[in-house]
Design a protein around this motif. Sequence first.
Motif, PDB file in Angstrom:
ATOM      1  N   THR A  11       0.867  -1.180   0.000  1.00  0.00           N
ATOM      2  CA  THR A  11       0.000   0.000   0.000  1.00  0.00           C
ATOM      3  C   THR A  11       0.909   1.237   0.000  1.00  0.00           C
ATOM      4  N   GLU A  12       0.304   2.373  -0.214  1.00  0.00           N
ATOM      5  CA  GLU A  12       1.072   3.627  -0.159  1.00  0.00           C
ATOM      6  C   GLU A  12       1.669   3.822   1.240  1.00  0.00           C
ATOM      7  N   PHE A  13       0.910   3.402   2.253  1.00  0.00           N
ATOM      8  CA  PHE A  13       1.365   3.498   3.640  1.00  0.00           C
ATOM      9  C   PHE A  13       2.614   2.637   3.859  1.00  0.00           C
ATOM     10  N   ASP A  14       2.598   1.406   3.296  1.00  0.00           N
ATOM     11  CA  ASP A  14       3.772   0.528   3.377  1.00  0.00           C
ATOM     12  C   ASP A  14       5.005   1.228   2.819  1.00  0.00           C
ATOM     13  N   ILE A  15       4.837   1.841   1.655  1.00  0.00           N
ATOM     14  CA  ILE A  15       5.971   2.487   0.983  1.00  0.00           C
ATOM     15  C   ILE A  15       6.498   3.660   1.810  1.00  0.00           C
ATOM     16  N   ASN A  16       5.583   4.447   2.366  1.00  0.00           N
ATOM     17  CA  ASN A  16       6.005   5.573   3.216  1.00  0.00           C
ATOM     18  C   ASN A  16       6.784   5.086   4.436  1.00  0.00           C
ATOM     19  N   LEU A  17       6.297   4.010   5.049  1.00  0.00           N
ATOM     20  CA  LEU A  17       6.995   3.444   6.210  1.00  0.00           C
ATOM     21  C   LEU A  17       8.386   2.939   5.805  1.00  0.00           C
ATOM     22  N   PHE A  18       8.445   2.255   4.669  1.00  0.00           N
ATOM     23  CA  PHE A  18       9.714   1.700   4.190  1.00  0.00           C
ATOM     24  C   PHE A  18      10.737   2.808   3.947  1.00  0.00           C
ATOM     25  N   LYS A  19      10.298   3.854   3.242  1.00  0.00           N
ATOM     26  CA  LYS A  19      11.214   4.963   2.928  1.00  0.00           C
ATOM     27  C   LYS A  19      11.683   5.690   4.183  1.00  0.00           C
TER      28      LYS A  19
END
Length: 325
Positions: A11-19
């Motif tokens: 999800t977009e949230f996953d990507i934000n957390l990863f970055k």
Amino acid sequence: MSNVIVHSLFTEFDINLFKSGKHYRLYEKLGSHIIEVDGVRGTYFSVWAPSAKSVSVIGNFNAWNADEHKLNVRWDASGIWEGFIPNVGKGEVYKYKIQSNNNDIWTEKADPFARFCEHPPNTASIIWTADHKWKDKDWMGYRKEKNGLDKPYSVYEVHLGSWKKNAGNKFLTYTELAEDLVAYVKEMGYTHIEFMPIMEYPYDPSWGYQLTGYFAPTSRFGTPEEFKLLVDTFHQNDIGVILDWVPSHFPEDAHGLGFFDGSNLYEHPDRKKGYHTDWKSLIFNYGRNEVRAFLISNALFWLDQYHVDGLRVDAVASMLYLDYS
């Protein structure tokens, strides 16, 4: 024409957390996952390779041909390549073939998030699910007491490869250790067992301190579900399990994390900070958010998926001090 279906678990949230370095369950997203898409069973692959120009999944199922199954790069500058390959499932061996934007360098890498690996000296990853019905409910309920830092601790540290051998000088399997080692540790009155690193490693004499498969129990002694059985059996006998964990350095083996996508992805780019001269190994770039998320996810993976009670962190001094050694 690539036979890969565009699909994502992110999800977009996953990507934000990863970055931002705060995604602590990356193992649920990155790596290989057997799923169903539009009624078809297959495997979803995802890998972080921001310097890549192209990433393919190669394996027995496509005769190791890099043109068959090319992954798709995400649009969000996360550097993640992903895709779903139908009718590829458990037990298939695979690697990532990566073409770099950096001088067109090609690398062939094991999956950093693989759950199981080929038996060394073979180096490919294996698509796997480790199904196990846990029977340690009692221990998990009261282990807070047993593992409390104000409680008596007596730890038996062991290297599984040399604790005891079978006839013919063969390693004991996880299943055999669940009988012999558990009985021994219980009889000797220890409260905890500490395994020297059991994550996959290429070189026997390193005793597991040079890891290439951070999310895979070594295949030397059996399968991931057999390692779960070993942990489970200790717990059923009221013995806690501690894992030796090595977030301090990793080897330069061609299939490992080093120079992953033709760039210093996991290791620090400055050789003075990124290379350990004593151990001839690479040092993680702790300043990189995605690397921090990888390591924290790995620590939590063993606690979450394998019911481990604690981690003994190896070579902390080498992580803290730039003038170490």
